[in-house]
Design a protein around this motif. Structure first.
Motif, mmCIF file in Angstrom:
data_model
loop_
_atom_site.group_PDB
_atom_site.id
_atom_site.type_symbol
_atom_site.label_atom_id
_atom_site.label_comp_id
_atom_site.label_asym_id
_atom_site.label_seq_id
_atom_site.Cartn_x
_atom_site.Cartn_y
_atom_site.Cartn_z
ATOM 1 N N ALA A 1 25.267 38.760 36.959
ATOM 2 C CA ALA A 1 26.454 39.288 37.632
ATOM 3 C C ALA A 1 27.518 38.202 37.783
ATOM 4 O O ALA A 1 28.718 38.454 37.585
ATOM 5 N N ALA A 2 27.081 36.987 38.131
ATOM 6 C CA ALA A 2 28.033 35.875 38.238
ATOM 7 C C ALA A 2 28.677 35.570 36.892
ATOM 8 O O ALA A 2 29.883 35.295 36.811
ATOM 9 N N ILE A 3 27.890 35.642 35.822
ATOM 10 C CA ILE A 3 28.438 35.427 34.480
ATOM 11 C C ILE A 3 29.452 36.513 34.143
ATOM 12 O O ILE A 3 30.496 36.250 33.530
ATOM 13 N N GLY A 4 29.170 37.756 34.559
ATOM 14 C CA GLY A 4 30.111 38.839 34.321
ATOM 15 C C GLY A 4 31.437 38.625 35.033
ATOM 16 O O GLY A 4 32.493 39.031 34.532
ATOM 17 N N LEU A 5 31.410 37.991 36.203
ATOM 18 C CA LEU A 5 32.647 37.662 36.910
ATOM 19 C C LEU A 5 33.376 36.500 36.252
ATOM 20 O O LEU A 5 34.605 36.436 36.271
ATOM 21 N N LEU A 6 32.609 35.590 35.683
ATOM 22 C CA LEU A 6 33.206 34.416 35.041
ATOM 23 C C LEU A 6 33.863 34.774 33.714
ATOM 24 O O LEU A 6 34.934 34.261 33.382
ATOM 25 N N ALA A 7 33.240 35.668 32.955
ATOM 26 C CA ALA A 7 33.771 36.039 31.639
ATOM 27 C C ALA A 7 34.997 36.930 31.789
ATOM 28 O O ALA A 7 35.096 37.720 32.718
ATOM 29 N N GLY B 1 32.826 42.730 47.736
ATOM 30 C CA GLY B 1 32.160 42.325 46.508
ATOM 31 C C GLY B 1 30.649 42.386 46.585
ATOM 32 O O GLY B 1 29.981 42.743 45.608
ATOM 33 N N THR B 2 30.088 42.063 47.763
ATOM 34 C CA THR B 2 28.626 42.024 47.872
ATOM 35 C C THR B 2 27.980 43.376 47.596
ATOM 36 O O THR B 2 27.031 43.452 46.806
ATOM 37 N N PRO B 3 28.435 44.497 48.205
ATOM 38 C CA PRO B 3 27.819 45.790 47.871
ATOM 39 C C PRO B 3 27.981 46.173 46.399
ATOM 40 O O PRO B 3 27.062 46.748 45.801
ATOM 41 N N PHE C 1 34.077 36.257 42.783
ATOM 42 C CA PHE C 1 34.663 37.557 43.101
ATOM 43 C C PHE C 1 35.963 37.381 43.897
ATOM 44 O O PHE C 1 36.949 38.079 43.649
ATOM 45 N N GLY C 2 35.950 36.417 44.836
ATOM 46 C CA GLY C 2 37.166 36.159 45.593
ATOM 47 C C GLY C 2 38.287 35.666 44.716
ATOM 48 O O GLY C 2 39.451 36.048 44.889
ATOM 49 N N VAL C 3 37.968 34.817 43.755
ATOM 50 C CA VAL C 3 38.986 34.275 42.850
ATOM 51 C C VAL C 3 39.538 35.370 41.941
ATOM 52 O O VAL C 3 40.766 35.476 41.731
ATOM 53 N N ARG C 4 38.652 36.210 41.401
ATOM 54 C CA ARG C 4 39.084 37.246 40.453
ATOM 55 C C ARG C 4 39.875 38.372 41.120
ATOM 56 O O ARG C 4 40.605 39.098 40.444
ATOM 57 N N THR C 5 39.713 38.569 42.419
ATOM 58 C CA THR C 5 40.358 39.711 43.078
ATOM 59 C C THR C 5 41.491 39.294 44.008
ATOM 60 O O THR C 5 41.905 40.041 44.884
ATOM 61 N N ARG C 6 42.017 38.097 43.849
ATOM 62 C CA ARG C 6 43.146 37.667 44.668
ATOM 63 C C ARG C 6 44.379 38.508 44.389
ATOM 64 O O ARG C 6 44.646 38.828 43.225
#
Length: 270
Positions: free
Chosen positions: A175-181, A116-118, A265-270
């Motif tokens: 970017a964090a908001i994009g993962l949250l939405a 996720g970081t890159p 990112f970890g939560v969304r890609t489990r």
């Protein structure tokens, strides 16, 4: 009969083994190519701050007293427009990240062992590049309509450092908001706060001209010290500790956003 000599083969690293920096640069190139193809969003992020500056200077500037003698309103307003420009440009990161999450491309990246970081760093780096281009455009227009900065070399460099720090911090937060939405449309709506913050600040009018109940928020929110620092540095005026307060705010936002984006990112890609 003598045996044929053994052939020594030099082991080559697998093609997919890349350093995190190389992966981030690859993701940055991808994000920039996507930005180039999305011309509507690119033109909007470049032109909207310019239009707002022209509106404030020519429609409202004659009626606004900045309280700074011998200073044209365009000179007062440009630092605020630059921060507003950073907010607009950074907000597009949320939509881009949300589109990646929705479109399934993240699963393909993960099969290539790209974390996720890159991926997020690529979006942030591309956002920073877009914002710097937009900043140069805004400054060019400002110079054409009468902006006359008088910074020392160290002041100009420090003002640039404050601006870049805020661009990077807001881009990571976006970017964090994009993962949250859950949808790109929601991501665009969530970034409203970043676009709103320059208005209750000293970007367009002095804080003292606002209602008394608003002074506390306007003086102690993250955008105001950045604007005061950039304005003072570009005009070679006394800035006090405003640059360090601004950089502290940017650092705090950046640390919070990077930690939050890693968890999301970890939560969304489990």
């Amino acid at each position: 009969m003598s045996e044929a000599p053994a052939i020594t083969r030099t082991a080559r690293p697998p093609a997919e083994v890349l350093t995190p920096v190389a992966r981030a640069l690859t993701m940055t190139g991808r994000s920039l190519r996507i930005s180039r193809r999305n011309t509507d969003a690119l033109v909007t992020s470049l032109m909207l701050p310019v239009m707002l500056m022209l509106i404030f200077v020519y429609f409202f500037g004659g009626a606004i007293d900045t309280g700074i003698p011998h200073t044209a309103y365009v000179t007062y307003v440009v630092p605020g427009v630059l921060l507003l420009c950073a907010g607009f440009g950074s907000a597009t990161t949320a939509v881009a990240v949300s589109e990646d999450m929705k479109g399934g491309i993240i699963d393909r990246f993960r099969t290539l062992d790209i974390g996720g970081t890159p991926i997020l760093a690529g979006h942030v780096a591309a956002s920073t590049a877009r914002n710097l281009v937009s900043t140069a455009l805004v400054l060019g227009i400002a110079l054409l309509i009468g902006f006359r900065p008088t910074p020392a070399v160290t002041g100009a460099l420090l003002a640039l450092a404050v601006l870049i720090a805020y661009i990077v911090a807001l881009s990571w937060l976006s970017a964090a908001i994009g993962l949250l939405a859950r949808t790109p449309e929601a991501a665009g709506g969530f970034t409203f706060l970043m676009l709103f913050l320059p208005y209750p600040s000293s970007a367009f009018v002095p804080v003292e001209s606002m209602p008394a109940w608003l002074h506390g928020f306007a003086e102690h929110q993250p955008v105001t010290p950045a604007i005061e620092a950039m304005r003072g540095l570009l005009l070679d005026q006394t800035v006090g500790n405003s640059p360090w307060i601004a950089l502290t705010w940017a650092g705090g936002i950046l640390l919070t956003a990077t930690a939050l984006s890693g968890v999301l990112f970890g939560v969304r890609t489990r």
